[in-house]
Design a protein around this motif. Structure first.
Motif, short mmCIF file in Angstrom:
data_model
loop_
_atom_site.label_atom_id
_atom_site.label_comp_id
_atom_site.label_asym_id
_atom_site.label_seq_id
_atom_site.Cartn_x
_atom_site.Cartn_y
_atom_site.Cartn_z
N MET A 1 43.18 57.29 32.04
CA MET A 1 44.61 57.04 31.80
C MET A 1 45.42 58.30 32.08
O MET A 1 46.45 58.28 32.75
CB MET A 1 44.80 56.57 30.36
CG MET A 1 46.25 56.27 29.99
SD MET A 1 47.16 57.72 29.35
CE MET A 1 46.32 57.99 27.80
N TRP A 2 44.96 59.46 31.57
CA TRP A 2 45.66 60.73 31.80
C TRP A 2 45.64 61.10 33.28
O TRP A 2 46.63 61.63 33.81
CB TRP A 2 45.02 61.85 30.97
CG TRP A 2 45.42 61.82 29.52
CD1 TRP A 2 44.63 61.52 28.45
CD2 TRP A 2 46.72 62.11 28.99
NE1 TRP A 2 45.35 61.60 27.29
CE2 TRP A 2 46.64 61.96 27.58
CE3 TRP A 2 47.94 62.47 29.55
CZ2 TRP A 2 47.73 62.17 26.74
CZ3 TRP A 2 49.04 62.69 28.71
CH2 TRP A 2 48.93 62.54 27.33
N PHE A 3 44.53 60.81 33.95
CA PHE A 3 44.44 61.11 35.38
C PHE A 3 45.45 60.28 36.16
O PHE A 3 46.12 60.78 37.08
CB PHE A 3 43.02 60.83 35.89
CG PHE A 3 42.85 61.14 37.35
CD1 PHE A 3 42.63 62.44 37.77
CD2 PHE A 3 42.90 60.13 38.29
CE1 PHE A 3 42.47 62.74 39.12
CE2 PHE A 3 42.75 60.41 39.64
CZ PHE A 3 42.54 61.71 40.06
N SER A 4 45.57 59.01 35.82
CA SER A 4 46.54 58.14 36.47
C SER A 4 47.96 58.65 36.27
O SER A 4 48.78 58.65 37.20
CB SER A 4 46.41 56.71 35.93
OG SER A 4 47.36 55.86 36.52
N GLN A 5 48.25 59.14 35.06
CA GLN A 5 49.59 59.69 34.78
C GLN A 5 49.81 60.95 35.62
O GLN A 5 50.92 61.18 36.14
CB GLN A 5 49.71 60.02 33.30
CG GLN A 5 51.11 60.51 32.89
CD GLN A 5 52.17 59.46 33.10
OE1 GLN A 5 52.07 58.33 32.62
NE2 GLN A 5 53.21 59.81 33.85
N LEU B 1 49.63 69.00 35.81
CA LEU B 1 48.56 69.86 35.30
C LEU B 1 48.33 69.63 33.81
O LEU B 1 47.18 69.65 33.34
CB LEU B 1 48.90 71.34 35.55
CG LEU B 1 48.76 71.79 37.00
CD1 LEU B 1 49.38 73.17 37.19
CD2 LEU B 1 47.30 71.82 37.44
N HIS B 2 49.40 69.38 33.08
CA HIS B 2 49.26 69.06 31.65
C HIS B 2 48.41 67.79 31.47
O HIS B 2 47.50 67.75 30.63
CB HIS B 2 50.64 68.86 31.02
CG HIS B 2 50.60 68.34 29.62
ND1 HIS B 2 50.24 69.12 28.54
CD2 HIS B 2 50.86 67.09 29.11
CE1 HIS B 2 50.28 68.39 27.43
NE2 HIS B 2 50.65 67.16 27.76
N CYS B 3 48.70 66.77 32.27
CA CYS B 3 47.94 65.51 32.18
C CYS B 3 46.48 65.70 32.61
O CYS B 3 45.57 65.11 32.02
CB CYS B 3 48.61 64.43 33.03
SG CYS B 3 50.21 63.90 32.40
N LEU B 4 46.27 66.52 33.62
CA LEU B 4 44.90 66.77 34.07
C LEU B 4 44.11 67.51 33.00
O LEU B 4 42.92 67.24 32.79
CB LEU B 4 44.91 67.56 35.38
CG LEU B 4 45.41 66.77 36.60
CD1 LEU B 4 45.64 67.71 37.79
CD2 LEU B 4 44.42 65.67 36.98
N ASP B 5 44.76 68.43 32.31
CA ASP B 5 44.08 69.11 31.20
C ASP B 5 43.72 68.12 30.10
O ASP B 5 42.64 68.21 29.49
CB ASP B 5 44.99 70.21 30.63
CG ASP B 5 45.00 71.46 31.51
OD1 ASP B 5 44.03 71.65 32.27
OD2 ASP B 5 45.97 72.23 31.43
N ILE C 1 40.71 66.14 31.26
CA ILE C 1 39.47 66.93 31.15
C ILE C 1 39.06 67.09 29.70
O ILE C 1 37.86 67.06 29.37
CB ILE C 1 39.67 68.30 31.83
CG1 ILE C 1 39.77 68.10 33.35
CG2 ILE C 1 38.55 69.26 31.48
CD1 ILE C 1 40.28 69.30 34.11
N ALA C 2 40.04 67.22 28.79
CA ALA C 2 39.73 67.33 27.37
C ALA C 2 39.05 66.06 26.86
O ALA C 2 38.14 66.12 26.02
CB ALA C 2 40.99 67.62 26.58
N CYS C 3 39.49 64.92 27.40
CA CYS C 3 38.87 63.65 27.00
C CYS C 3 37.47 63.49 27.59
O CYS C 3 36.58 62.92 26.95
CB CYS C 3 39.75 62.48 27.45
SG CYS C 3 41.32 62.35 26.58
N ASP C 4 37.29 63.97 28.80
CA ASP C 4 36.01 63.82 29.48
C ASP C 4 35.79 65.05 30.36
O ASP C 4 36.32 65.13 31.47
CB ASP C 4 36.00 62.55 30.32
CG ASP C 4 34.68 62.35 31.07
OD1 ASP C 4 33.73 63.11 30.80
OD2 ASP C 4 34.60 61.44 31.91
#
Length: 310
Positions: A22-26, A40-44, A47-50
């Motif tokens: 979901m964060w990657f899609s955002q 970059l915030h969403c990618l972090d 990564i924090a989730c997985d």
């Protein structure tokens, strides 16, 4: 571990992967909007989730390279490659990032690794050829680009890239042949016409160059480079009224261009319009970069010559 515990663990892992996706899609949405800080915030978050999401690591590396964060970018690519070592694209894109940071030997090592996984990928081959060209291994670079053109003979971008590498190493006749191949396949490829004109001009074939500058302008009327270089060829051919008109047109689009003001002034001087030429040289001097001593000296010398002729 009991069955329930194993199920719960699997459920939690699936939930984390879903949140990461979901964060990657955002992040991808923000990338399309060129909002890289938000991406970059969403990618972090992804990564924090997985922490084993290779797509997120790869995209983070790519975006960091785009915003010139060299030290942070490359480790992200390395992590993506660690998670997915058989992905040729990851090696290639790491190489692209390294090339952006002028680390050409390391970049080419990545391109070669990508090619070991996908030997006939034309993008990877072109990137490798580009590194060979930068290393001044022009013959090797052209062999690679010839192979690319054999693999996809109807790809105008391949002929264009090959032509540009040939042009850069001074093989102008060969470059002309490849530029002609590019616009034969794609008749509206204005940059190929423009560069073909430049190569012919460098060969002293100014009458021919005019045809290709006009072709470039037919397909891209705002191409000031083609209009400017057409003016230079016309001037060499002694067609100063037409050359003057070219530089006048360039200045409509680029009113602060010091070189165009100099060129306009030079044509005015050759046409006997000395007072007008002096005004143009003064304009050129007012817009000239202080570091461009060559242009400044040319303007001053030409202005003095026009003043003596009045």
């Amino acid at each position: 571990m009991g069955l329930f515990d194993r199920f719960k663990k699997q459920e939690n892992a699936a939930s984390k992967e879903a949140d990461s996706a979901m964060w990657f899609s955002q992040a991808e949405s923000y990338i399309r909007l060129e909002r890289y800080t938000d991406a970059l915030h969403c990618l972090d978050k992804a990564i924090a989730c997985d922490t084993e999401n290779p797509l997120a690591w790869h995209e983070k590396g790519r975006i960091l390279a785009m915003v010139n964060e060299e030290k942070a970018s490359i480790p992200c690519y390395d992590r993506a490659i660690e998670l997915r070592p058989d992905s040729a694209v990851y090696y290639h894109n790491k190489g692209d990032a390294l090339a952006t940071f002028h680390r050409y030997d390391e970049a080419d090592a990545c391109f070669l690794k990508a090619l070991s996984l996908a030997p006939d990928d034309v993008v990877f081959l072109t990137s490798h050829a580009r590194m060979l060209s930068i290393a001044k291994k022009f013959s090797e670079a052209d062999k690679v680009m010839a192979h690319v053109c054999d693999l996809e003979p109807r790809g105008p971008e391949h002929w264009f890239n090959r032509a540009t590498m040939l042009y850069d190493c001074g093989k102008l006749e060969d470059a002309v042949t490849c530029y002609k191949a590019a616009f034969t396949i794609a008749p509206g490829h204005s940059v190929s016409y423009f560069n073909c004109g430049n190569a012919l001009s460098s060969l002293g074939r100014h009458e021919e160059s005019l045809f290709y500058y006009d072709k470039a302008l037919k397909y891209e009327r705002s191409m000031t480079g083609a209009m400017n270089n057409k003016g230079l060829s016309l001037s060499i051919l002694g067609r100063h009224d037409e050359a003057y008109d070219c530089f006048r047109r360039v200045l409509i689009a680029l009113p602060n261009d010091a070189d165009a003001w100099y060129n306009k002034g030079y044509e005015q001087m050759l046409l006997g319009k000395y007072a007008d030429s002096i005004e143009s040289f003064d304009k050129a001097l007012s817009f000239a970069n202080g570091n461009n001593r060559e242009l400044i000296n040319k303007c001053r010398e030409a202005k003095e010559k026009a003043s003596r002729a009045m």
